[in-house]
Design a protein around this motif. Structure first.
Motif, PDB file in Angstrom:
ATOM      1  N   ARG A  81      40.174   0.652   1.054  1.00  0.00           N
ATOM      2  CA  ARG A  81      39.272  -0.245   1.779  1.00  0.00           C
ATOM      3  C   ARG A  81      38.446  -1.016   0.750  1.00  0.00           C
ATOM      4  O   ARG A  81      38.144  -0.490  -0.322  1.00  0.00           O
ATOM      5  CB  ARG A  81      38.349   0.608   2.655  1.00  0.00           C
ATOM      6  N   VAL A  82      38.097  -2.243   1.091  1.00  0.00           N
ATOM      7  CA  VAL A  82      37.269  -3.051   0.194  1.00  0.00           C
ATOM      8  C   VAL A  82      35.991  -3.439   0.919  1.00  0.00           C
ATOM      9  O   VAL A  82      36.037  -3.873   2.073  1.00  0.00           O
ATOM     10  CB  VAL A  82      37.998  -4.345  -0.245  1.00  0.00           C
ATOM     11  N   GLU A  83      34.865  -3.258   0.265  1.00  0.00           N
ATOM     12  CA  GLU A  83      33.582  -3.700   0.818  1.00  0.00           C
ATOM     13  C   GLU A  83      33.077  -4.858  -0.022  1.00  0.00           C
ATOM     14  O   GLU A  83      32.999  -4.749  -1.243  1.00  0.00           O
ATOM     15  CB  GLU A  83      32.538  -2.583   0.695  1.00  0.00           C
TER      16      GLU A  83
ATOM     17  N   ASP B 154      36.763 -12.071   4.084  1.00  0.00           N
ATOM     18  CA  ASP B 154      37.683 -11.403   5.015  1.00  0.00           C
ATOM     19  C   ASP B 154      39.120 -11.425   4.510  1.00  0.00           C
ATOM     20  O   ASP B 154      39.809 -10.408   4.528  1.00  0.00           O
ATOM     21  CB  ASP B 154      37.625 -12.108   6.388  1.00  0.00           C
TER      22      ASP B 154
ATOM     23  N   LYS C 118      39.405  -9.037   1.541  1.00  0.00           N
ATOM     24  CA  LYS C 118      39.443  -7.631   1.933  1.00  0.00           C
ATOM     25  C   LYS C 118      40.787  -7.266   2.544  1.00  0.00           C
ATOM     26  O   LYS C 118      41.378  -6.245   2.213  1.00  0.00           O
ATOM     27  CB  LYS C 118      38.324  -7.321   2.942  1.00  0.00           C
TER      28      LYS C 118
ATOM     29  N   THR D 151      43.577  -4.489   0.904  1.00  0.00           N
ATOM     30  CA  THR D 151      43.606  -3.180   1.555  1.00  0.00           C
ATOM     31  C   THR D 151      45.018  -2.580   1.486  1.00  0.00           C
ATOM     32  O   THR D 151      45.994  -3.278   1.771  1.00  0.00           O
ATOM     33  CB  THR D 151      43.146  -3.315   3.017  1.00  0.00           C
TER      34      THR D 151
ATOM     35  N   VAL E 183      30.652  -5.546  -4.924  1.00  0.00           N
ATOM     36  CA  VAL E 183      31.974  -5.295  -4.336  1.00  0.00           C
ATOM     37  C   VAL E 183      32.356  -3.849  -4.628  1.00  0.00           C
ATOM     38  O   VAL E 183      32.155  -3.370  -5.748  1.00  0.00           O
ATOM     39  CB  VAL E 183      33.044  -6.249  -4.927  1.00  0.00           C
TER      40      VAL E 183
END
Length: 281
Positions: A25-27, A40, A43, A47, A96
Motif C-alpha cells: 500500500r502507498v500513502e 491516486d 498509489k 500497489t 510518502v
DNA sequence: CGATATGTTGTGAG
DNA sequence: CCTCACAACATATC
C-alpha cells in the motif's frame, strides 16, 4: 544536500534494504510531492508492485518495478529515505510511505518539501524535463575530453553556472563545483570558452576523481546528511574551499574568499584562481 | 525578524 | 538560440 555521490550512496543502501520487496500500500501525505500524475494514479500504479532494483542517473533515483514501471525520485535539498518497522513513530516531515509486505515501511522524509516523484513507463525517461536533458555521467568512460572541449568552446558564460547546469554534466552541485574549480585553479567567473585545452583536461580529470572519491567516502556532508542506514558521510573532511571562507588556502595560504556567482555562494582562492582574458596556459 | 542556505524549473528580458 | 536574473517551492538556522 545530496549531490551525485550522496544519491549514489542512497541508491546502494536502498538496494541492500528494499530490493526485491513488494509494496502492499502507498500513502501520500503531501500530494504536491507527486509531480506528473495524480496521487491516486501514483498509489494505484505502485500497489502490489515489486521493487526489482534501484538505479541512479545524475541526481535522480530510478525505482524499477515489474510491469515496466519506473518511479523517478529527486531528493532536491533535503529528501531522505528511511526504512522503519511498521508502526514506528511517523516523522514530522514524512510525506510518502510505502508499506511493504514484510512488515517494514519505506518512508520519504523531506523537511523542505522540495523533492519530487514521477511515474513513467520504462524508456520514457526523456519525457521528463530534467531527466530527459541530463548530460553525461562524470565518469572517465562517459565524460570524454572531446565532449567537454566541444561544449565548453561553445559557451560564453561563466564556468561555475556552466558546471551547475545538469544538461552539460550530470550530478555536480554547489559544493563539488567549488571544489573542482579550486583543484583545477580556475576562477569560478572565468569565461568558459577561454579555458585552455590543458585546463579542460585538468578539470575533467578532477571532476572524475573527486566524484569517484566522494562515492568511496559515502558522499560529502557539510551539514547533516545521512544515508538509508543512518550513516553520515565522511567526505566533509576532504573539502578544500567549500565553507572555508576566511581560512588559508591549503596551497598558498591566501585567505579563501566567498562571493556570489549565479546567485550561489561561491568559495575560491583569489591567488590560485585567476580570471584569464585570453586562452594562454 | 530578516538574511541566508541549498537544487531545479519556469518565465521573461535583452 | 544563448545568457542572465529572479521567483517559486517550504523550512531551518544563524
Amino acid at each position: 544536500m545530496p549531490e551525485l555521490p550522496e544519491v549514489e550512496t542512497v541508491k546502494k543502501g536502498l538496494n541492500e534494504l528494499v530490493k526485491g520487496c513488494q509494496i502492499r500500500r502507498v500513502e501520500v501525505l503531501y500530494s504536491k510531492m507527486i509531480d506528473n500524475v495524480t496521487a491516486d494514479t501514483f498509489k494505484r500504479a505502485l500497489t502490489n508492485k515489486k521493487i526489482l532494483r534501484i538505479d541512479r542517473r545524475g541526481k535522480y533515483l530510478l525505482f524499477r518495478f515489474n510491469g515496466q514501471i519506473t518511479m523517478v525520485s529527486h531528493l532536491r535539498m533535503e529528501g531522505k529515505y528511511d526504512v522503519e518497522t511498521e508502526g514506528a513513530e511517523p516523522g514530522k516531515h514524512t510525506h510518502v510511505i510505502f508499506h511493504l509486505t514484510d512488515g517494514r515501511e519505506l518512508r520519504y522524509n523531506d523537511s523542505r518539501k522540495f523533492g519530487r516523484m514521477y511515474l513513467i513507463h520504462n524508456g520514457e525517461e526523456h519525457t521528463l524535463s530534467g531527466l530527459g536533458t541530463l548530460g553525461p555521467e562524470p565518469t572517465s568512460d562517459d565524460l570524454t575530453f572531446s565532449y567537454m572541449k566541444k561544449i565548453m568552446n561553445k559557451s560564453r558564460g561563466k564556468i561555475k553556472p556552466f558546471l551547475l547546469n545538469q544538461s552539460h554534466i550530470a550530478g555536480l552541485g554547489n559544493i563539488y563545483t567549488d571544489e573542482v574549480l579550486w583543484m583545477s585553479k580556475i576562477h569560478p567567473e572565468q569565461q568558459t570558452n577561454l579555458i585552455s585545452d590543458d585546463k579542460i583536461k585538468l578539470l575533467r580529470k578532477n571532476i572524475i576523481k573527486e566524484i569517484k572519491e566522494a562515492i568511496k567516502g559515502h558522499g560529502t556532508t557539510v551539514f547533516s546528511y545521512k544515508n538509508a542506514f543512518g550513516e553520515s558521510g565522511s567526505f566533509q573532511n576532504h573539502l578544500h574551499v567549500y565553507h572555508r571562507d576566511g581560512q588559508p588556502c591549503e596551497r598558498c595560504g591566501t585567505l579563501i574568499k566567498k562571493i556570489r556567482v549565479a546567485q550561489r555562494g561561491t568559495h575560491f582562492c583569489p591567488q590560485c584562481q585567476k580570471v584569464v582574458k585570453v586562452d594562454n596556459d
